[in-house]
Design an enzyme around this catalytic site. Structure first.
Site, PDB file in Angstrom:
ATOM      1  N   ILE A 158     -25.133 -18.989   3.476  1.00 30.65           N
ATOM      2  CA  ILE A 158     -24.206 -19.126   2.338  1.00 30.65           C
ATOM      3  C   ILE A 158     -24.152 -20.579   1.867  1.00 30.65           C
ATOM      4  CG2 ILE A 158     -21.817 -18.809   1.556  1.00 30.65           C
ATOM      5  CD1 ILE A 158     -21.603 -16.583   3.774  1.00 30.65           C
ATOM      6  N   ASP A 177     -23.779 -29.929   9.541  1.00 30.90           N
ATOM      7  CA  ASP A 177     -24.154 -28.755  10.329  1.00 30.90           C
ATOM      8  C   ASP A 177     -24.869 -29.279  11.569  1.00 30.90           C
ATOM      9  OD1 ASP A 177     -25.598 -26.422  11.355  1.00 30.90           O
ATOM     10  OD2 ASP A 177     -25.198 -25.471   9.423  1.00 30.90           O
ATOM     11  N   ALA A 237     -14.975 -18.365   4.529  1.00 34.48           N
ATOM     12  CA  ALA A 237     -15.580 -18.023   5.834  1.00 34.48           C
ATOM     13  C   ALA A 237     -14.620 -17.151   6.642  1.00 34.48           C
ATOM     14  CB  ALA A 237     -15.988 -19.288   6.560  1.00 34.48           C
ATOM     15  N   ASP A 262     -10.490 -16.956   0.551  1.00 36.43           N
ATOM     16  CA  ASP A 262     -10.860 -15.532   0.582  1.00 36.43           C
ATOM     17  C   ASP A 262     -10.586 -14.921   1.952  1.00 36.43           C
ATOM     18  OD1 ASP A 262     -12.123 -13.160  -0.600  1.00 36.43           O
ATOM     19  OD2 ASP A 262     -13.779 -13.528   0.796  1.00 36.43           O
ATOM     20  N   GLU A 267      -4.757 -10.713   8.007  1.00 39.41           N
ATOM     21  CA  GLU A 267      -5.141  -9.972   6.792  1.00 39.41           C
ATOM     22  C   GLU A 267      -4.590  -8.560   6.875  1.00 39.41           C
ATOM     23  OE1 GLU A 267      -9.403 -10.350   6.512  1.00 39.41           O
ATOM     24  OE2 GLU A 267      -9.288 -12.497   6.127  1.00 39.41           O
ATOM     25  N   HIS A 285     -10.367 -11.180   0.908  1.00 36.77           N
ATOM     26  CA  HIS A 285     -11.575 -11.036   1.749  1.00 36.77           C
ATOM     27  C   HIS A 285     -12.601 -10.144   1.034  1.00 36.77           C
ATOM     28  CE1 HIS A 285     -13.127 -11.336   6.133  1.00 36.77           C
ATOM     29  NE2 HIS A 285     -14.142 -11.218   5.283  1.00 36.77           N
ATOM     30  N   GLY A 287     -15.390 -11.573  -0.582  1.00 38.53           N
ATOM     31  CA  GLY A 287     -16.605 -12.364  -0.838  1.00 38.53           C
ATOM     32  C   GLY A 287     -17.874 -11.537  -0.819  1.00 38.53           C
ATOM     33  N   ALA A 288     -17.942 -10.579   0.094  1.00 37.63           N
ATOM     34  CA  ALA A 288     -19.177  -9.802   0.260  1.00 37.63           C
ATOM     35  C   ALA A 288     -19.223  -8.574  -0.637  1.00 37.63           C
ATOM     36  CB  ALA A 288     -19.306  -9.368   1.719  1.00 37.63           C
TER      37      ALA A 288
HETATM   38  N1  LIG Z   1     -15.709 -13.796   2.913  1.00 38.89           N
HETATM   39  C1  LIG Z   1     -16.589 -12.924   3.327  1.00 38.89           C
HETATM   40  O1  LIG Z   1     -16.544 -11.763   2.995  1.00 38.89           O
HETATM   41  C2  LIG Z   1     -17.705 -13.390   4.222  1.00 38.89           C
HETATM   42  C3  LIG Z   1     -18.967 -12.789   4.068  1.00 38.89           C
HETATM   43  C4  LIG Z   1     -20.012 -13.272   4.849  1.00 38.89           C
HETATM   44  C5  LIG Z   1     -19.796 -14.243   5.808  1.00 38.89           C
HETATM   45  N2  LIG Z   1     -18.544 -14.740   5.949  1.00 38.89           N
HETATM   46  C6  LIG Z   1     -18.311 -15.780   6.977  1.00 38.89           C
HETATM   47  O2  LIG Z   1     -19.126 -16.892   6.670  1.00 38.89           O
HETATM   48  C7  LIG Z   1     -19.753 -17.362   7.868  1.00 38.89           C
HETATM   49  C8  LIG Z   1     -21.080 -18.003   7.502  1.00 38.89           C
HETATM   50  O3  LIG Z   1     -21.950 -17.010   7.029  1.00 38.89           O
HETATM   51  P1  LIG Z   1     -23.522 -17.307   6.849  1.00 38.89           P
HETATM   52  O4  LIG Z   1     -24.126 -16.032   6.410  1.00 38.89           O
HETATM   53  O5  LIG Z   1     -23.739 -18.538   6.058  1.00 38.89           O
HETATM   54  O6  LIG Z   1     -23.906 -17.584   8.378  1.00 38.89           O
HETATM   55  P2  LIG Z   1     -25.102 -18.452   8.950  1.00 38.89           P
HETATM   56  O7  LIG Z   1     -25.168 -18.116  10.399  1.00 38.89           O
HETATM   57  O8  LIG Z   1     -26.311 -18.290   8.120  1.00 38.89           O
HETATM   58  O9  LIG Z   1     -24.594 -19.966   8.776  1.00 38.89           O
HETATM   59  C9  LIG Z   1     -23.598 -20.549   9.545  1.00 38.89           C
HETATM   60  C10 LIG Z   1     -23.948 -22.013   9.710  1.00 38.89           C
HETATM   61  O10 LIG Z   1     -22.846 -22.671  10.335  1.00 38.89           O
HETATM   62  C11 LIG Z   1     -23.395 -23.643  11.221  1.00 38.89           C
HETATM   63  N3  LIG Z   1     -22.378 -24.022  12.192  1.00 38.89           N
HETATM   64  C12 LIG Z   1     -22.025 -23.396  13.339  1.00 38.89           C
HETATM   65  N4  LIG Z   1     -21.029 -24.070  13.943  1.00 38.89           N
HETATM   66  C13 LIG Z   1     -20.763 -25.153  13.155  1.00 38.89           C
HETATM   67  C14 LIG Z   1     -19.843 -26.235  13.250  1.00 38.89           C
HETATM   68  N5  LIG Z   1     -19.001 -26.337  14.284  1.00 38.89           N
HETATM   69  N6  LIG Z   1     -19.831 -27.151  12.266  1.00 38.89           N
HETATM   70  C15 LIG Z   1     -20.690 -27.053  11.208  1.00 38.89           C
HETATM   71  N7  LIG Z   1     -21.594 -26.071  11.082  1.00 38.89           N
HETATM   72  C16 LIG Z   1     -21.617 -25.122  12.044  1.00 38.89           C
HETATM   73  C17 LIG Z   1     -24.610 -22.971  11.808  1.00 38.89           C
HETATM   74  O11 LIG Z   1     -25.509 -23.930  12.370  1.00 38.89           O
HETATM   75  C18 LIG Z   1     -25.175 -22.258  10.608  1.00 38.89           C
HETATM   76  O12 LIG Z   1     -26.127 -23.042   9.925  1.00 38.89           O
HETATM   77  C19 LIG Z   1     -19.878 -16.106   8.731  1.00 38.89           C
HETATM   78  O13 LIG Z   1     -19.891 -16.439  10.116  1.00 38.89           O
HETATM   79  C20 LIG Z   1     -18.675 -15.291   8.356  1.00 38.89           C
HETATM   80  O14 LIG Z   1     -17.596 -15.549   9.237  1.00 38.89           O
HETATM   81  C21 LIG Z   1     -17.505 -14.359   5.192  1.00 38.89           C
HETATM   82  O1  LIG Z   2     -16.985  -6.211   5.986  1.00 37.45           O
HETATM   83  C1  LIG Z   2     -16.720  -6.829   4.943  1.00 37.45           C
HETATM   84  O2  LIG Z   2     -16.216  -6.295   3.992  1.00 37.45           O
HETATM   85  C2  LIG Z   2     -16.973  -8.309   4.831  1.00 37.45           C
HETATM   86  C3  LIG Z   2     -17.951  -8.819   5.838  1.00 37.45           C
HETATM   87  C4  LIG Z   2     -17.954 -10.313   5.884  1.00 37.45           C
HETATM   88  O3  LIG Z   2     -16.720 -10.846   6.216  1.00 37.45           O
HETATM   89  C5  LIG Z   2     -19.020 -10.774   6.828  1.00 37.45           C
HETATM   90  O4  LIG Z   2     -18.715 -11.197   7.923  1.00 37.45           O
HETATM   91  O5  LIG Z   2     -20.196 -10.713   6.422  1.00 37.45           O
END
Ligand SMILES: NC(=O)c1ccc[n+]([C@@H]2O[C@H](COP(=O)([O-])OP(=O)(O)OC[C@H]3O[C@@H](n4cnc5c(N)ncnc54)[C@H](O)[C@@H]3O)[C@@H](O)[C@H]2O)c1
Ligand SMILES: O=C(O)CC[C@@H](O)C(=O)O
Length: 320
Positions: A158, A177, A237, A262, A267, A285, A287-288
């Site tokens: 992301i 990161d 996140a 988000d 929640e 929540h 985002g996805a």
């Molecule tokens: N709002 C939503 O609906 C939604 C949807 C998808 C993901 N998310 C959240 O977003 C997060 C990230 O998703 P992604 O697909 O980019 O995951 P990803 O695994 O591709 O990226 C996460 C990044 O965070 C880095 N990281 C880990 N610990 C860290 C720290 N302490 N400090 C800085 N960087 C650190 C990792 O090295 C990695 O590059 C997911 O874990 C999830 O919780 C939320």
């Molecule tokens: O399940 C969902 O609707 C959102 C999932 C999202 O938070 C994720 O971790 O990719």
């Protein structure tokens, strides 16, 4: 051998997932869907797990206690999404249950929402919308993203998508990161900074880290104090990454210029110090939740559960 699958993400039942649903129903003898329209509580999960071999999981909290009481038939938890913070990974591993996720399937959807929240906060869009609805005409002044500095915390799927879009808007982009991708940064002109440097130099800060013991409340009162006055913080996140009380106080005092959120510690968000504040923008929540991401999460989550239960190689198993 007969197979039973539990599927709990309610967005799995959207038309975009018709093919994934049909594939699952062809594979399994019985598929049980979430009839409650929200993430399940512990007792609600357990009531539905009897005889279940595979569990396509939404945002349910699958705790150590749930896993301890889960039937021996359960072989795989296939997270529909990227985050696995709501699955007790140690307890799953101890019980021999594989946990998979769907990396990258929703990264564009989430980064576009993060970008929308940045733009809305920069121009106070929700407040202007409400004012016009009420018959008012406040032609207020905002700021541009062009020329501002965006700090990305967590430059994974992301964070990288967000970085590319922010560059196109004329922003300076820096990221922190621990597993920083130098090649991507070089190719896209992204600066590498430590966390404190990101916090002190950014006009906008966007969080994209997983929630775990090292990231819980990584943005607390002390870290907010390091930020530029008027900084805008975006969190798509997980809720626990920001100390919500500290963030609310920082908006009230004017230290922060706004928040775009988000994800929340609790929640849905019912009672919260964040509510009723100027330039704090919420989404539920979601985002996805684009057609594209829902379809991507659904088809990969189904492929993962089928692969594990068929004894085939699955590249998305997190606890090998
Ligand atoms: N709002 C939503 O609906 C939604 C949807 C998808 C993901 N998310 C959240 O977003 C997060 C990230 O998703 P992604 O697909 O980019 O995951 P990803 O695994 O591709 O990226 C996460 C990044 O965070 C880095 N990281 C880990 N610990 C860290 C720290 N302490 N400090 C800085 N960087 C650190 C990792 O090295 C990695 O590059 C997911 O874990 C999830 O919780 C939320
Ligand atoms: O399940 C969902 O609707 C959102 C999932 C999202 O938070 C994720 O971790 O990719």
């Amino acid at each position: 051998m007969s197979m039973k699958i539990l599927v709990t993400p309610t967005s799995f039942l959207k038309p975009e997932n018709a093919a994934a649903k049909a594939k699952l129903e062809l594979f399994a003898d019985e598929v049980v869907y979430n009839d409650l329209g929200r993430p399940l509580q512990a007792d609600e999960i357990l009531e539905r797990l009897d005889g279940v071999d595979g569990y396509v999981a939404g945002l349910d909290y699958i705790t150590a206690d749930v896993l301890e009481k889960a039937p021996a038939s359960l072989k795989v938890i296939s997270r529909y999404g990227a985050g696995v913070d709501r699955v007790d990974m140690a307890a799953a591993t101890a019980k021999g249950i594989k946990v998979t996720n769907t990396p990258g399937t929703n990264s564009v959807a989430v980064c576009e929402l993060a970008f929308a929240l940045m733009l809305c906060a920069a121009r106070n869009v929700p407040k202007l919308h409400t004012a016009v609805e009420k018959g008012e005409w406040p032609r207020s002044q905002g700021i541009e993203l062009r020329g501002k500095t965006l700090g990305i915390v967590g430059m994974g799927a992301i964070g990288k998508n967000l970085a590319i879009r922010a560059k196109a808007f004329g922003m300076t982009v820096n990221a922190y990161d621990p597993y920083f991708d130098e090649a991507f940064a070089k190719e896209n002109g992204i600066g590498r900074l430590e966390l404190d440097e990101v916090l002190t130099t950014s006009d906008f800060i966007s969080l994209h880290v997983p929630l775990n013991d090292s990231t819980r409340h990584m943005i607390d009162a002390e870290k907010i104090a390091e930020m530029k006055d008027g900084a805008i913080v975006i969190n798509t996140a997980r809720g626990g990454i920001i100390d919500e009380q500290a963030a609310a106080e920082a908006v009230k005092s004017g230290k922060l210029g706004g928040l775009g959120l988000d994800a929340f510690e609790q929640e849905p968000l019912i009672d919260s110090p964040l509510k009723g504040l100027d330039n704090v923008i919420f989404t539920p929540h979601t985002g996805a939740h684009t057609a594209e991401a829902v379809s991507g999460m659904g088809s990969m989550a189904v492929d993962n559960v089928i692969a594990v239960l068929s004894g085939k190689e699955c590249p998305h198993v997190l606890n090998k």
